[in-house]
Enzyme design. Sequence first.
Site, PDB file in Angstrom:
ATOM      1  N   THR A  28      -0.703  -0.735   8.567  1.00  0.00           N
ATOM      2  CA  THR A  28      -1.944  -1.672   9.014  1.00  0.00           C
ATOM      3  C   THR A  28      -2.590  -0.981   9.974  1.00  0.00           C
ATOM      4  O   THR A  28      -2.304  -0.195  10.940  1.00  0.00           O
ATOM      5  CB  THR A  28      -1.172  -2.947   9.482  1.00  0.00           C
ATOM      6  OG1 THR A  28      -0.438  -3.327   8.782  1.00  0.00           O
ATOM      7  CG2 THR A  28      -2.134  -3.750  10.148  1.00  0.00           C
ATOM      8  N   THR A  31      -7.434   2.866  10.596  1.00  0.00           N
ATOM      9  CA  THR A  31      -7.247   4.307   9.757  1.00  0.00           C
ATOM     10  C   THR A  31      -6.676   3.810   8.500  1.00  0.00           C
ATOM     11  O   THR A  31      -7.034   4.463   7.624  1.00  0.00           O
ATOM     12  CB  THR A  31      -6.079   5.037  10.542  1.00  0.00           C
ATOM     13  OG1 THR A  31      -6.587   4.953  12.176  1.00  0.00           O
ATOM     14  CG2 THR A  31      -6.240   6.523  10.435  1.00  0.00           C
ATOM     15  N   ASP A  81       1.003   5.221   7.711  1.00  0.00           N
ATOM     16  CA  ASP A  81       0.701   4.416   8.764  1.00  0.00           C
ATOM     17  C   ASP A  81      -0.218   5.038   9.982  1.00  0.00           C
ATOM     18  O   ASP A  81       0.397   6.166  10.054  1.00  0.00           O
ATOM     19  CB  ASP A  81       1.802   3.601   9.170  1.00  0.00           C
ATOM     20  CG  ASP A  81       1.336   2.225   9.833  1.00  0.00           C
ATOM     21  OD1 ASP A  81       0.114   2.005   9.987  1.00  0.00           O
ATOM     22  OD2 ASP A  81       2.162   1.488  10.200  1.00  0.00           O
ATOM     23  N   GLU A 103       5.705  -3.067   9.494  1.00  0.00           N
ATOM     24  CA  GLU A 103       5.784  -1.682   9.553  1.00  0.00           C
ATOM     25  C   GLU A 103       7.008  -1.040   9.831  1.00  0.00           C
ATOM     26  O   GLU A 103       7.373  -0.097   8.951  1.00  0.00           O
ATOM     27  CB  GLU A 103       4.957  -1.297  10.669  1.00  0.00           C
ATOM     28  CG  GLU A 103       3.565  -1.733  10.445  1.00  0.00           C
ATOM     29  CD  GLU A 103       2.415  -1.453  11.671  1.00  0.00           C
ATOM     30  OE1 GLU A 103       1.236  -1.511  11.513  1.00  0.00           O
ATOM     31  OE2 GLU A 103       3.060  -1.251  12.713  1.00  0.00           O
TER      32      GLU A 103
END
Length: 221
Positions: A28, A31, A81, A103
């Site tokens: 998330t 980037t 990530d 995550e």
Amino acid sequence: MTQDELKALVGRAALDYVVPGSVVGVGTGSTVNCFIDALASVKGRIAGAVSSSLQSTARLQALGIRVFDANELTGIPVYVDGADEIDAAGFMVKGGGAALTREKIVADLAERFVCIADESKLVAVMGNFPLPVEVIPMAAAQVTRRFAAAFGGVATLRAGVTTDNGNVLLDVRGLALTDPLAMETEINQWPGVVTVGIFARHRARVCLLGTTQGVRRLSFD
Ligand code: 5RP
């Protein structure tokens, strides 16, 4: 190059780590949004994605990428990530985008964490970025006191933010993460802590760092 151009560069570079035919773990943040956009160009060559937030899920689906529920999977080869900070061992601070719990769940499914970041995220000692901690709402005050007593950290509630899991976030300032593994282990034991944003047990194995000279590849294996 601007910071946005550096993010786009590492987002595209992460395609090199995508395993054809597999489900890709997707994090998330701004980037990762660049990575998702790049992933759309190879969507016919992957089975789909497993996502770490409602935000990333919406972006993936809008681009026609199938999103799997984590419970449908037994494992994935790669999780891509970003990070708020990363050190020379691949340890990270994450959660600036409030998605740290999902995550960590997707990172736990993955064989390899590929971190994508611009070079401002690489630090010698983490702690300058306030450490995000997702907590059950009724534990916020007690966890705040524990941070002060155990580490001299000052925790504040992130105003107006509820996580995808219905919890609140503390941001902790004044910490020096000289032993991220030990700190993650201790904070994980405190009642009411859902997830601490230290990713030491789930550290990066590779970091693609956007620099003005191009993509710098760091390997932590
Ligand atoms: C979200 C995160 C992000 O990976 C982190 O905040 C970095 O985001 P960005 O790529 O926008 O700088 O941990 O919870």
